[in-house]
Enzyme design. Structure first.
Site, short mmCIF file in Angstrom:
data_model
loop_
_atom_site.label_atom_id
_atom_site.label_comp_id
_atom_site.label_asym_id
_atom_site.label_seq_id
_atom_site.Cartn_x
_atom_site.Cartn_y
_atom_site.Cartn_z
N LYS A 99 9.11 -3.18 -1.29
CA LYS A 99 8.25 -2.65 -0.22
C LYS A 99 8.73 -1.24 0.08
O LYS A 99 9.94 -0.96 0.00
CB LYS A 99 8.38 -3.57 1.01
N THR A 100 7.82 -0.36 0.41
CA THR A 100 8.20 1.03 0.71
C THR A 100 9.16 1.10 1.89
O THR A 100 8.95 0.43 2.91
CB THR A 100 6.94 1.85 1.02
N CYS A 128 0.26 6.00 1.27
CA CYS A 128 0.00 4.94 2.26
C CYS A 128 -1.13 5.37 3.19
O CYS A 128 -1.05 6.43 3.81
CB CYS A 128 1.25 4.64 3.08
N GLY A 156 -1.04 -7.36 -7.28
CA GLY A 156 -0.81 -7.20 -5.85
C GLY A 156 -1.42 -8.32 -5.05
O GLY A 156 -0.81 -9.38 -4.84
O1 RRO Z 1 2.49 -0.73 4.89
C1 RRO Z 1 1.29 -0.50 4.69
O2 RRO Z 1 0.43 -0.59 5.58
C2 RRO Z 1 0.78 -0.09 3.37
C3 RRO Z 1 1.42 0.79 2.52
BR1 RRO Z 1 3.13 1.46 2.84
C4 RRO Z 1 0.78 1.22 1.33
O3 RRO Z 1 1.28 2.02 0.53
N1 RRO Z 1 -0.45 0.73 1.09
C5 RRO Z 1 -1.08 -0.12 1.92
O4 RRO Z 1 -2.20 -0.52 1.64
N2 RRO Z 1 -0.44 -0.54 3.05
#
Ligand code: RRO
Length: 305
Positions: A56-57, A141, A275
Site C-alpha cells: 500500500k502506498t 492517487c 486489484g
Molecule cells: O488510498 C487511496 O484512496 C487510493 C490510492 Br493511494 C490510489 O493510488 N488509488 C486509489 O484509487 N485510492
C-alpha cells in the site's frame, strides 16, 4: 521493447532485472498481506497469490485516511476514497517492512510525496533497505485533499523522477494515472527522466450520490473507479503507453481472469497486476496466473515484447 516473453512459465521472467517466478503482481493497496498472514498463517506464504508484492502506498507522515464511507459498488466496479491511510515512513519501516520481507516474492514499496522533497526522503530511506527490490512512485492517487495529481502532467512527473533518480540504485516504477490528457506522454516523460518501468492504470476519478440526499456518498466527496468497468480503458492506455516507451509496462485495470491478463500482455505489458478482483477472491492472483500459464503457447497473444 525488450525481447523477453512476458509469460516465461516455469523459467520465470525479470522485471527491471529483478527475477520473478511469473508475471502477476497485485495492484498497490488491494491486498493486505499482513492481515492475510494473520488470517491464513504460513499457508499464505506457501500459496502466495502474486509473483511480486506491491505495498500500500506510504507517505512521509502518518495519515488517518478519508472519513467514511470509503467504498461504493458500481455496476462491474468499485469506487474507493480511502485517502492513503498509513503509518508514515518510520512506522512502515519499523512495523510493516519486517513482516512484508517474509513474503516469498520480491517486494515493491509504493511511495507518495506531497512535494518533491518528501518524495526524495521516501525514496532515499526506502531504497536503503535490502528487503526492498523496487520502488513504485505513486504520482496518481485521486483521493487526496489537494486534488493535485503530479502524474497528470508530463513536466511534473519528469521533475519528480529526475529528483529521485540519483537517490537510489533500485528500479523505480512510475504509477500512471488514467486521469491525464495523454498518459503516453506522461510515460515518455517518466522514461526520459530515468524511470525503469511504468505501471497503469490507477483508478479513474468518479463519484456516487447518496440515493436519498443526492449528496456525495463518499466521505472524501469523490473517489477512484476500478474493476471490470475500467478494463477497456486500461487496455487502450496500456497499448498506447507500450507503443511509446521501451521500458517495461505493468498493466492493470479490471483483470479478473487469465484471458484478461493475456490481453494486457498482448497489448504490450511485461507484467500484469490484479486489484479489485482480489477483494472478491483473495486467491485470484494465483488463479489468474495459472489460467495464464495454461494459455501460453495456445495463443498468439504471447508474443515477445
Ligand atoms: O488510498 C487511496 O484512496 C487510493 C490510492 Br493511494 C490510489 O493510488 N488509488 C486509489 O484509487 N485510492
Amino acid at each position: 521493447m525488450s525481447r523477453q516473453s512476458p509469460v516465461a512459465g516455469r523459467q520465470g521472467l525479470d522485471l527491471c532485472a529483478v527475477a520473478l517466478r511469473g508475471p502477476v503482481l497485485n495492484g498497490s493497496g488491494t491486498f493486505d498481506a499482513i492481515a492475510a498472514r494473520r488470517a491464513f498463517g504460513d499457508a499464505l506464504l506457501e500459496r502466495f497469490p502474486f509473483d511480486a508484492f506491491v505495498s500500500k502506498t506510504i507517505t512521509l507522515a502518518p495519515r488517518e485516511g478519508n472519513p467514511p464511507p470509503r467504498l461504493w459498488e458500481t455496476p462491474a466496479g468499485l469506487i474507493n476514497s480511502i485517502g492513503l491511510p498509513n503509518k508514515g515512513l518510520d512506522g512502515f519501516l519499523a512495523g510493516d517492512l519486517p513482516q512484508l520481507a517474509e513474503l516469498p516474492v520480491p517486494l515493491v514499496v509504493s511511495v507518495m510525496g506531497f512535494s518533491r522533497d518528501e518524495l526524495a526522503t521516501l525514496v532515499e530511506r526506502v531504497g536503503e533497505r535490502d528487503e526492498v527490490a523496487m520502488i513504485e512512485l505513486n504520482v496518481s492517487c485521486p483521493n487526496v485533499e489537494t486534488g493535485l495529481v503530479m502524474g497528470a502532467d508530463p513536466a511534473e512527473t519528469a521533475a519528480a523522477v529526475e529528483r529521485v533518480r540519483p537517490l537510489t540504485a533500485k528500479p523505480v516504477i512510475v504509477k500512471l494515472t488514467p486521469n491525464a490528457n495523454e498518459p503516453a506522454g506522461v510515460a515518455e516523460a517518466a522514461e526520459s527522466a530515468g524511470a525503469d518501468a511504468v505501471s497503469l492504470i490507477n483508478t479513474l476519478k468518479g463519484m456516487a450520490l447518496h440515493p436519498g440526499t443526492r449528496r456525495p456518498w463518499l466521505g472524501g466527496g469523490t473517489g477512484g473507479v476500478s474493476g471490470p468497468a475500467v478494463r477497456a480503458v486500461a487496455l487502450e492506455q496500456v497499448h498506447s503507453v507500450a507503443g511509446r516507451v521501451s521500458i517495461p509496462v505493468i498493466g492493470m485495470g479490471g483483470i479478473a481472469s487469465g484471458a484478461h491478463a493475456a490481453e494486457f500482455l498482448a497489448a504490450g505489458a511485461r507484467c500484469v497486476a490484479v486489484g479489485t478482483e482480489s477483494f472478491r477472491d483473495p486467491s485470484a492472483g494465483r488463479r489468474i496466473g495459472a489460467e495464464l500459464t495454461s494459455l501460453v503457447g495456445a495463443s498468439l497473444a504471447f508474443q515477445d515484447h
